[in-house]
Design an enzyme around this catalytic site. Sequence first.
Site, PDB file in Angstrom:
ATOM      1  N   GLU A  13       0.743  -1.072   0.039  1.00 41.23           N
ATOM      2  CA  GLU A  13      -0.067  -0.160   0.153  1.00 41.23           C
ATOM      3  C   GLU A  13       1.025   1.209  -0.268  1.00 41.23           C
ATOM      4  O   GLU A  13       1.782   1.457   0.504  1.00 41.23           O
ATOM      5  CB  GLU A  13      -0.898   0.221   1.180  1.00 41.23           C
ATOM      6  CG  GLU A  13      -1.780  -1.394   1.367  1.00 41.23           C
ATOM      7  CD  GLU A  13      -3.343  -0.556   1.199  1.00 41.23           C
ATOM      8  OE1 GLU A  13      -3.365  -0.014   0.727  1.00 41.23           O
ATOM      9  OE2 GLU A  13      -3.898  -1.910   1.021  1.00 41.23           O
ATOM     10  N   CYS A  60      -5.843   1.779   6.093  1.00 42.23           N
ATOM     11  CA  CYS A  60      -5.536   0.709   5.206  1.00 42.23           C
ATOM     12  C   CYS A  60      -5.681  -0.994   5.004  1.00 42.23           C
ATOM     13  O   CYS A  60      -6.448  -1.058   6.017  1.00 42.23           O
ATOM     14  CB  CYS A  60      -4.090   0.802   5.910  1.00 42.23           C
ATOM     15  SG  CYS A  60      -2.789  -0.875   5.609  1.00 42.23           S
ATOM     16  N   CYS A  63      -3.098  -3.291   7.618  1.00 41.28           N
ATOM     17  CA  CYS A  63      -3.025  -3.006   9.691  1.00 41.28           C
ATOM     18  C   CYS A  63      -3.991  -2.736   9.590  1.00 41.28           C
ATOM     19  O   CYS A  63      -4.928  -1.810  10.186  1.00 41.28           O
ATOM     20  CB  CYS A  63      -1.747  -2.285   9.599  1.00 41.28           C
ATOM     21  SG  CYS A  63      -1.442  -0.799   9.281  1.00 41.28           S
ATOM     22  N   HIS A  67      -5.625   1.113  13.873  1.00 39.43           N
ATOM     23  CA  HIS A  67      -5.948   2.166  13.517  1.00 39.43           C
ATOM     24  C   HIS A  67      -7.398   2.449  14.389  1.00 39.43           C
ATOM     25  O   HIS A  67      -7.999   3.311  15.002  1.00 39.43           O
ATOM     26  CB  HIS A  67      -6.697   2.783  12.228  1.00 39.43           C
ATOM     27  CG  HIS A  67      -5.684   2.962  11.228  1.00 39.43           C
ATOM     28  ND1 HIS A  67      -4.763   4.530  11.797  1.00 39.43           N
ATOM     29  CD2 HIS A  67      -4.687   3.309  10.432  1.00 39.43           C
ATOM     30  CE1 HIS A  67      -3.809   4.611  11.412  1.00 39.43           C
ATOM     31  NE2 HIS A  67      -3.524   3.641  10.119  1.00 39.43           N
ATOM     32  N   ARG A 483       4.326  -1.152  13.153  1.00 37.68           N
ATOM     33  CA  ARG A 483       5.512  -0.373  12.458  1.00 37.68           C
ATOM     34  C   ARG A 483       6.055   0.821  13.280  1.00 37.68           C
ATOM     35  O   ARG A 483       6.792   1.769  12.577  1.00 37.68           O
ATOM     36  CB  ARG A 483       4.456   0.811  11.013  1.00 37.68           C
ATOM     37  CG  ARG A 483       4.637  -0.714   9.222  1.00 37.68           C
ATOM     38  CD  ARG A 483       3.950   0.081   8.929  1.00 37.68           C
ATOM     39  NE  ARG A 483       3.577  -0.926   7.615  1.00 37.68           N
ATOM     40  CZ  ARG A 483       2.803  -2.018   8.320  1.00 37.68           C
ATOM     41  NH1 ARG A 483       2.230  -1.832   8.774  1.00 37.68           N
ATOM     42  NH2 ARG A 483       2.705  -2.810   7.262  1.00 37.68           N
ATOM     43  N   SER A 506       4.775   5.947   9.801  1.00 37.25           N
ATOM     44  CA  SER A 506       5.361   6.006   8.677  1.00 37.25           C
ATOM     45  C   SER A 506       5.694   7.942   8.517  1.00 37.25           C
ATOM     46  O   SER A 506       6.240   8.481   8.590  1.00 37.25           O
ATOM     47  CB  SER A 506       4.726   6.005   7.200  1.00 37.25           C
ATOM     48  OG  SER A 506       5.003   4.199   7.754  1.00 37.25           O
ATOM     49  N   CYS A 550       4.557   1.911   4.615  1.00 39.23           N
ATOM     50  CA  CYS A 550       3.357   1.450   4.245  1.00 39.23           C
ATOM     51  C   CYS A 550       2.913   2.831   4.866  1.00 39.23           C
ATOM     52  O   CYS A 550       2.343   3.019   5.317  1.00 39.23           O
ATOM     53  CB  CYS A 550       2.786   0.060   5.039  1.00 39.23           C
ATOM     54  SG  CYS A 550       1.259   0.521   5.350  1.00 39.23           S
ATOM     55  N   CYS A 553      -1.327   5.104   5.384  1.00 36.23           N
ATOM     56  CA  CYS A 553      -2.604   5.494   5.870  1.00 36.23           C
ATOM     57  C   CYS A 553      -1.408   7.008   6.483  1.00 36.23           C
ATOM     58  O   CYS A 553      -2.197   8.178   6.589  1.00 36.23           O
ATOM     59  CB  CYS A 553      -2.079   4.936   7.347  1.00 36.23           C
ATOM     60  SG  CYS A 553      -1.056   4.610   7.738  1.00 36.23           S
TER      61      CYS A 553
END
Lengths: 571, 155
Positions: A13, A60, A63, A67, A483, A506, A550, A553
């Site tokens: 993604e 996403c 994962c 969220h 992550r 990220s 990733c 998001c």
Amino acid sequence: MARIVVDPITRIEGHLRIEAVVENGKISEAYSSGTMIRGFEKILKGRDPRDAWAFTERACGVCTTVHALASVRTVEDALKISVPKNAELIRNLMFCAQYCQDHVVHFYHLHALDWVDVVSALSADPKETSRIARSISKWPKTSPGYFSDIQQRVKTFVESGQLGIFANGYWGHSAYKLPAEINLLAVAHYLEALEWQKEIVKIHAIFGGKNPHPNYLVGGVPCSINLEEVNAINSERLNHVLKLIKDAMAFVEQVYIPDLMAIAGYYKDWAAVGGGLENYLSYGDLPTQGYNQPDSFKFPRGAILNRNLNEVHDVNGKDSEEIKEYIAHSWYKYAGGDKTGLHPWDGETEFNHTGPKPPYDFLDIDGKYSWIKTPRWRGNPMEVGPLARLLVGYASGSDEVKDVIHEAIHALQVPVTALFSTLGRTAARGLETRLVARWMKGFYDDLLANIKNGDTRTFNDERWEPDTWPKTAEGVGLTEAPRGALAHWIRIKDKVIDNYQLVVPSTWNASPKDHNGKRSAYEESLVGTPVANEDAPIEILRTVHSFDPCIACAVHLYDPDGKNIHQITVR
Amino acid sequence: MSSNKAPRILVLGIGNVLMGDEGVGVHVVRLLEKQKLPPGVVCLDGGTGGFHLLDEIQRAGQIFIVDATVDGAPLGTLRRLRPSFSSDYPTTLCAHDIGLKDMLDSLYLLGTPPNVTLYAVSISLPQDMKMELSPELEEFVPGIAIEVLEEVESV
């Protein structure tokens, strides 16, 4: 001097573009750019806060649970709701299942191909692969015939001209160091991991009703416990969960970890590359005494500065002086100007794209060059993710964390400072998976004990009805996505969402430079990385992939250029 | 969780419902879910696709995927495809195409190639972040659903 462009760099993604300046065979400067935009904040305004998890969960497809967890926590924090013990345990079980699945998929399907040469596996001797497999693990599927079958299947696939998932590899590159036999072993486990990962996420379907996108609930979990009832979490379902947990522990201990150690043994030079920032941040997670007792978390909360493992700084998501987002190099504008930093409760999402029109060769690196904002903790750039979690755990004195780290560095015969590297980051992900799999069994045992003691509560409805809410409320939900550190901030006014901001892992790692020119994690970790062949910069992929990028998001959702960037472009 | 009886036919809507027209596949499947379906037909909102769907796909004998594509054709154009490999799939939106294609390729490597019929619905870029379809595309949804339903019924 050449500037290399890798776009997109993610295998899954999202869109991430890296521009790296190479001088004398080494990267001297790097620019990380999110090339898609996110507009979540706008879509949530005015909605019922109890529904926010269902929107954010869609950020996403990978994962999906994290969220939702951050979202229900932020609403519970705002409305002062505490969840029953069973709900905490079930959320922890779903969290652990997500980690096991996500980390295994990352290792085998998103990162291993940076180290494993699929084409080389075709020339392996299956008998020798069998011998190696038996020497490093007691995993049963190790016969020469098994490996020879796999080899044949991959060969047919490659010969069909449909490289598909293997299309983006730099096969035959001199940076690949594994013997053909270990390449074949890894390819076989690539396929086994695919079959395995679909089982572990059934834990999400059992407790969350469905997968992908399992259900969450503000105030608890949306399932009832009744050992005798067909439609509830009953004995049969709990036994199924236990089997999945045991299978996960076996796969992690007997496949993932032996493979990780075998591969790492051939790439010890990568323990000196890609260290990057010296600051690490973990919000911590896996509460055992409630979300408001961070001291009880299995993953401790804290920050480390300058790699000083003798000091762990407290982290408070509500302190407006700690976490701030900057936009000096991001395509946004703030009412207070480009040098301002805003705490997420006061966050603004006003787009201001000033980038070049496509097709373009290079980003305008002196100006704004990313859709990702730049977050800072007390002004410092921070790395988040498995390495940060383990280092904060180590520095906080967790014996479990220390044990897995010491065991690994002893087996590889490297110093503890080897952790501060690309290899260390990849190893940390595997090591924490070991811990998480064990903890998952512990949470399961606790859940069973609690139920047997007669407690079947899964939901606290005291503040469910909006007429029990104050006129205004604000909350923060901190969690650790696979992550890294993930947080949602909410402001509720007149029973609807007034402001909602996400700062995702990220965002910390992939963001552009800040207003002082300081690099964030990806950029910093790339500086100094050797690049043997500018036309095939596999070294960049190794380091950036070690963070598990990733950014769906981080920078949802569309490519504003409207172009299809579906290949790695090297200029 | 679905029942233990393996579904024979899976109708899979792919797309991100937060992204306007990009979520058209999911909207079509949501409409189909409300219809009276032949026994053994399972509808699934697959979200943005990816490895999570492997189990559902392996358990299905036949798979119908409804997804958005950006192929330059007029909005709402419906194409029916019988893709063999991931490279046969049309350009979908960047946000999710790699996940779904990776998974389908993996099925070949696992020795269980899927029997896929793909309905690709043309949309345009860029899409704003919103939950609803554009009114123009919304009008096509019932027709697309009927098209899929008729083929599912004829299996």
